[in-house]
Design an enzyme around this catalytic site. Structure first.
Site, PDB file in Angstrom:
ATOM      1  N   ARG A  35     -41.871  17.257  23.545  1.00 25.37           N
ATOM      2  CA  ARG A  35     -41.130  18.521  23.467  1.00 25.37           C
ATOM      3  C   ARG A  35     -41.880  19.578  22.662  1.00 25.37           C
ATOM      4  O   ARG A  35     -41.795  20.769  22.968  1.00 25.37           O
ATOM      5  CB  ARG A  35     -39.744  18.262  22.857  1.00 25.37           C
ATOM      6  CG  ARG A  35     -38.807  17.544  23.828  1.00 25.37           C
ATOM      7  CD  ARG A  35     -37.502  17.177  23.185  1.00 25.37           C
ATOM      8  NE  ARG A  35     -36.576  16.641  24.182  1.00 25.37           N
ATOM      9  CZ  ARG A  35     -35.434  16.040  23.892  1.00 25.37           C
ATOM     10  NH1 ARG A  35     -35.061  15.911  22.631  1.00 25.37           N
ATOM     11  NH2 ARG A  35     -34.651  15.581  24.849  1.00 25.37           N
ATOM     12  N   LYS A 221     -23.186   4.426  37.567  1.00 26.77           N
ATOM     13  CA  LYS A 221     -21.808   4.773  37.910  1.00 26.77           C
ATOM     14  C   LYS A 221     -21.719   5.931  38.905  1.00 26.77           C
ATOM     15  O   LYS A 221     -22.360   6.960  38.733  1.00 26.77           O
ATOM     16  CB  LYS A 221     -21.027   5.141  36.648  1.00 26.77           C
ATOM     17  CG  LYS A 221     -20.871   3.987  35.670  1.00 26.77           C
ATOM     18  CD  LYS A 221     -20.066   4.413  34.453  1.00 26.77           C
ATOM     19  CE  LYS A 221     -19.851   3.247  33.504  1.00 26.77           C
ATOM     20  NZ  LYS A 221     -19.038   3.652  32.322  1.00 26.77           N
ATOM     21  N   GLY A 377     -33.529  11.516  31.880  1.00 29.65           N
ATOM     22  CA  GLY A 377     -34.297  10.674  30.971  1.00 29.65           C
ATOM     23  C   GLY A 377     -34.942   9.457  31.596  1.00 29.65           C
ATOM     24  O   GLY A 377     -36.135   9.201  31.410  1.00 29.65           O
ATOM     25  N   GLY A 400     -29.254  16.713  30.508  1.00 28.32           N
ATOM     26  CA  GLY A 400     -27.932  17.244  30.835  1.00 28.32           C
ATOM     27  C   GLY A 400     -27.994  18.614  31.472  1.00 28.32           C
ATOM     28  O   GLY A 400     -27.225  18.930  32.389  1.00 28.32           O
TER      29      GLY A 400
END
Length: 419
Positions: A35, A221, A377, A400
């Site tokens: 980053r 999921k 990720g 996100g």
């Protein structure tokens, strides 16, 4: 909004919201500086112009002032990466921060203390008792929102120019990621190079589509990806659903899945997705065979079986050879590719073959001219593990934020700059 390429920062105090939320070991050494390196082009541009650089970031999820989350621990490593001695303000607002920002000279850099040491950064109350009433919660929320305005203005007053280069936090309407921009006119706020590349990559894969467009969505999921899947069904030609989701779909279709991960309350939802894909002419691909194990371990006994006929006591851990061939063929025939989520438990080398094969197929398609965006990720970890990061078009730094952009949501950090 201004364009960073055409802007001259000389003599201007420039607040750059970076994402230096980096992993640290127990001695506060940065274990992955991706980053920081990603932000360097923007920071070098500002300093190269003779700008006066003010860096703002969060680190971790502090519940107040906590030394282990102090950015002081990474100041020297940032200085080394930047090639300039970075000064450190022990607060992000307050008299000392104001003084240090005001005294910056051309080409100098200042790192502010962790923005999240203040509840006002996130705009969420802290320290409420667990048994607090709804009235108390509402009052606390109102109070922190009011003080957030004061906090935001204090941050804005430190600088002449605002640059957002933190795509990873663009989906948060926090003081430094979205609200600050309102204090700068359109000629003095802009995206940094990293943010600009992220926005362009998302736009290219979601709006400027070359067909066939294939999305590969992994994950355990269905429920966590439903909004993304719903949006993709209006855009893609091919949708590959893989990872743990496979077994919810297999069971919904009447298959046997052994002890594989499953969402029993989402079986109807899985059938609804299948129906919607058919109605919209989207080709839906789900694993036809799986590599299964008799325990959740890298050294488990394994076998390949149909995904809808897994023996009792066995668990699906990755896709099988027939599925690898099917997925690879679809991917190699695509012109736009989005990959979010591995095909299996790739953290175990014994169950990483499917994810590696998908990554290699994407790399091959990219080499042939396709545009490929990898994000999330686990997918990023996949391309790094198999040394494929430089063989795809773009690897997103935003987890996100990328997912919400794919869902079709407006990201506050982007909207604040563009308006």
């Amino acid at each position: 909004m201004a364009n960073i390429d055409n802007f001259n920062f000389k003599g201007l105090r420039t607040f750059v919201r970076v994402d230096f939320n980096v992993p640290l070991d127990d001695k506060f050494n940065i274990t992955d500086d991706t980053r920081i390196r990603a932000a360097l082009p923007t920071l070098h541009k500002i300093l190269g112009d003779g700008g006066r650089l003010i860096l703002g970031s969060h680190l971790g999820r502090p519940k107040g002032v906590e030394d282990k989350y102090s950015l002081a621990h990474i100041k020297d490593q940032i200085s080394k990466a930047l090639g300039v001695e970075v000064k450190f303000a022990p607060d992000c607002v307050g008299e000392e921060a104001v003084r240090m920002a005001a005294e910056l000279k051309d080409g100098e850099a200042l790192l502010l203390e962790n923005l999240r040491f203040y509840a006002e950064e996130e705009g969420k109350p802290r320290g409420l008792a667990e048994d607090a009433s709804e009235e108390e919660k509402a009052a606390a929320k109102k109070a922190v929102k009011e003080s957030q305005k004061v906090f935001t203005k204090k941050l804005a007053d430190l600088a002449d120019v605002y640059v957002n280069d933190a795509f990873g936090t663009a989906h948060r309407a926090h003081a430094s990621t979205a609200l600050m921009a309102d204090y700068f006119d359109k000629d003095h706020k802009m995206f940094g190079y990293l943010m600009g590349k992220e926005v362009e990559a998302v736009k290219k894969v979601m709006s400027d589509i070359r067909r066939p467009f294939t999305a590969i969505m992994g994950g355990s999921k269905v429920s966590s990806k439903i909004d993304i899947i719903e949006n993709l069904l209006t855009k893609v030609d091919n949708l590959i659903l893989t990872g743990g989701m496979t077994y919810t779909f297999s069971k919904a279709r009447g298959g046997k899945i052994g002890v594989s991960i499953v969402e029993n309350d989402k079986l109807d939802l899985a059938l609804d997705i299948i129906k919607k894909a058919e109605e919209r002419g989207v080709k839906l691909y789900i694993a036809v065979d799986s590599k299964v194990a008799d325990k959740f371990s890298n050294d488990a006994n394994t076998q390949f079986v149909p995904s809808n006929d897994i023996p009792d006591g066995w668990e699906g851990m990755d896709i099988g050879p027939k599925t690898i061939e099917m997925f690879s063929e679809v991917i190699k025939g695509s012109k736009t590719i989005l990959w979010n989520g591995p095909t299996g438990v790739f953290e175990f080398d014994n169950f990483g073959h499917g994810s590696e094969a998908v990554g290699k197929a994407i790399a091959e398609a990219t080499k042939a001219g396709a545009f490929s965006l990898v994000g999330g990720g686990d997918s990023v970890a996949c391309v790094n593990k198999y040394h494929l990061a430089d063989k795809v078009s773009y690897v997103s730094t935003g987890g996100g934020a990328l997912l919400e952009a794919i869902e079709g949501k407006v990201l506050p950090g982007i909207a604040a700059i563009e308006k």
